[in-house]
Design an enzyme around this catalytic site. Structure first.
Site, PDB file in Angstrom:
ATOM      1  N   GLY A 277       0.913  -1.189  -0.022  1.00  0.00           N
ATOM      2  CA  GLY A 277      -0.015   0.140  -0.025  1.00  0.00           C
ATOM      3  C   GLY A 277       0.936   1.307  -0.046  1.00  0.00           C
ATOM      4  CB  ALA A 278       0.981   4.207  -2.385  1.00  0.00           C
TER       5      ALA A 278
ATOM      6  CG  ASN B 204      -5.494   1.882  -6.955  1.00  0.00           C
ATOM      7  OD1 ASN B 204      -4.635   1.896  -5.864  1.00  0.00           O
ATOM      8  ND2 ASN B 204      -6.666   1.217  -6.817  1.00  0.00           N
ATOM      9  CE  LYS B 205      -1.991  -4.149  -6.402  1.00  0.00           C
ATOM     10  NZ  LYS B 205      -0.976  -4.520  -6.743  1.00  0.00           N
TER      11      LYS B 205
ATOM     12  CD  GLN C 171      -3.006  -6.867  -3.300  1.00  0.00           C
ATOM     13  OE1 GLN C 171      -3.760  -7.445  -4.273  1.00  0.00           O
ATOM     14  NE2 GLN C 171      -1.789  -6.200  -3.566  1.00  0.00           N
TER      15      GLN C 171
ATOM     16  CG  ASP D 230      -0.199   2.348  -5.804  1.00  0.00           C
ATOM     17  OD1 ASP D 230      -1.356   1.792  -6.091  1.00  0.00           O
ATOM     18  OD2 ASP D 230       0.562   1.721  -5.058  1.00  0.00           O
TER      19      ASP D 230
ATOM     20  NE  ARG E  54       5.429  -3.349  -4.314  1.00  0.00           N
ATOM     21  CZ  ARG E  54       4.314  -3.475  -4.103  1.00  0.00           C
ATOM     22  NH1 ARG E  54       3.613  -3.261  -3.177  1.00  0.00           N
ATOM     23  NH2 ARG E  54       3.383  -3.991  -5.268  1.00  0.00           N
TER      24      ARG E  54
HETATM   25  O1  MRU Z   1       0.731  -4.055  -4.646  1.00  0.00           O
HETATM   26  P1  MRU Z   1      -0.130  -3.143  -3.458  1.00  0.00           P
HETATM   27  O2  MRU Z   1      -0.885  -4.181  -2.463  1.00  0.00           O
HETATM   28  O3  MRU Z   1       1.109  -2.430  -2.528  1.00  0.00           O
HETATM   29  O4  MRU Z   1      -0.970  -2.372  -4.086  1.00  0.00           O
HETATM   30  C1  MRU Z   1      -1.731  -1.523  -3.288  1.00  0.00           C
HETATM   31  C2  MRU Z   1      -2.780  -0.376  -3.934  1.00  0.00           C
HETATM   32  O5  MRU Z   1      -2.766  -0.628  -5.240  1.00  0.00           O
HETATM   33  C3  MRU Z   1      -3.465   0.577  -3.270  1.00  0.00           C
HETATM   34  O6  MRU Z   1      -4.669   0.697  -3.876  1.00  0.00           O
HETATM   35  C4  MRU Z   1      -2.566   1.768  -3.302  1.00  0.00           C
HETATM   36  O7  MRU Z   1      -1.411   1.503  -2.772  1.00  0.00           O
HETATM   37  C5  MRU Z   1      -3.378   2.806  -2.396  1.00  0.00           C
HETATM   38  S1  MRU Z   1      -3.442   2.465  -0.607  1.00  0.00           S
HETATM   39  C6  MRU Z   1      -4.065   3.675   0.112  1.00  0.00           C
END
Ligand code: MRU
Length: 354
Positions: free
Chosen positions: A48-49, A251-252, A200, A241, A90
């Site tokens: 998560g960012a 985003n994801k 997730q 992100d 990352r």
């Molecule tokens: O690969 P991840 O689990 O780090 O991806 C997370 C996401 O895509 C979240 O939606 C994003 O980081 C926003 S978190 C507030």
């Protein structure tokens, strides 16, 4: 408002909730050196960012606090190695790089202060990481207040991935919006797509909402179109992100297709993210690096092979074009199109906390 705390600074090191083991086991691990924190970010112990930004800041602080350097010069030489190791974990979430930059500034200020010593630098850098962490809660709560006003009074809302407390170390961005709305008395049920391949949504968001007693319905990713077509959904709110200057938002993986379907079905699609997620140095989403993850995440489920040994694509993020986004909710207010103007104005705005 209370929410689960995925990361903490402790005298033993950086303590993190191991998100790889959720929802089955709630296990906290302590990481005692910066390379171990970097490995934990890379291996998805924390994700998560905003949360990986906090982890990176604490990793830098740990590296400085526990450095074997005997002189300021030695520490100055080691510092870029510490930052570089954490930056290589990352590539997509800009909060990681934003947090490291902030720690670099803090280091430079502490190292050039009159009478600077190894001890004074160590104290300053640990204090900065703790402050950055503390700020996350206030930021999320402000995002939550601005975003809650955009949620329906009752009914279904949808999210994607996990943009909750687990992902931010506050109350969450997208889930922070939902949490505040529910606290205000709105009767919401959250539609949670499972978010293949890393799940997730199923593993983390479903668990987090259940902990808080917020009603949810878990769906598979390929149900989104059918549900938006056949059920009333009042709003979709997701995290981000990295958001480019024109409002394109990474985003994801799977977020983009939800935004396209939202447009088809006239459901407002919101992005909730802190100002630290803005990357105004890039004009559009085409410049956002997309992390490609291991094929095993697609071919295997919890260690069990579910597909033959074939070619696999596994981009971890996608980019939703700004034209599909009804508004971007930040801690400084709500930006609407044209985003090039509105995001820059928010980025330059000062808040009472600044
Ligand atoms: O690969 P991840 O689990 O780090 O991806 C997370 C996401 O895509 C979240 O939606 C994003 O980081 C926003 S978190 C507030």
């Amino acid at each position: 408002m209370r929410a689960i705390q995925p990361i903490d600074w402790t005298p033993q090191g950086v303590r993190m909730l191991d998100q790889r083991r959720l929802p089955g086991e709630v296990v906290y691990n302590v990481y005692a050196d910066y390379a171990a924190v970097a490995a934990a970010i890379r291996d998805m112990v924390i994700r998560g960012a905003p949360a990986i930004g906090v982890a990176a800041a604490m990793g830098v602080a740990l590296g400085v606090e526990r450095s074997a350097a005997k002189s300021l010069d030695d520490l100055r030489k080691e510092f870029p190695i510490i930052c570089g190791t954490l930056a290589k974990t990352r590539p997509t979430a800009v909060d990681l790089f934003w947090a490291i930059e902030r720690m670099k500034k803090s280091f430079a200020a502490a190292a050039s202060a009159p009478g600077a010593s190894l001890d004074s630098i160590r104290a300053a850098i640990v204090a900065e990481a703790k402050l950055l962490h503390l700020e996350k809660r206030a930021i999320d709560e402000a995002i939550g207040r601005f975003g809650a006003a955009l949620m329906p009074q009752e009914g279904r809302v949808m999210t994607q991935c996990n943009a909750g407390a687990l992902a931010t170390a506050g109350i969450g961005t997208a889930l922070g919006v939902i949490r505040v709305a529910v606290e205000q008395g709105r009767k919401l049920t959250v539609l949670v797509p499972e978010t293949r391949p890393y799940l997730q949504g199923a593993r983390l968001t479903a668990w987090e909402l259940q902990q808080d007693g917020i009603p949810l319905t878990l769906i598979t990713d390929n149900m989104v179109g059918h549900i938006l077509k056949t059920q009333q959904v009042g709003a979709i709110v997701v995290g981000a992100d990295r958001i480019a200057a024109n409002g394109d938002a990474a985003n994801k993986i799977g977020t983009y297709q939800i935004a396209v379907l939202a447009r088809e079905h006239n459901v407002p699609f919101y992005v909730a993210a802190p100002i630290s997620t803005l990357d105004l140095s890039i004009p559009s989403g085409e410049h956002i690096p997309i992390e490609e993850r291991s094929p095993d995440e697609v071919t295997h489920l919890r260690g069990v092979r579910i597909a033959p040994d074939v070619a696999v694509a596994n981009p971890a993020f996608d980019v939703t074009p700004a034209r599909l986004i009804a508004a971007i909710i930040t801690e400084r207010g709500v930006a609407r199109a044209p985003y090039t103007d509105s995001l820059r104005a928010l980025a330059n705005a000062k808040t009472p906390a600044d």
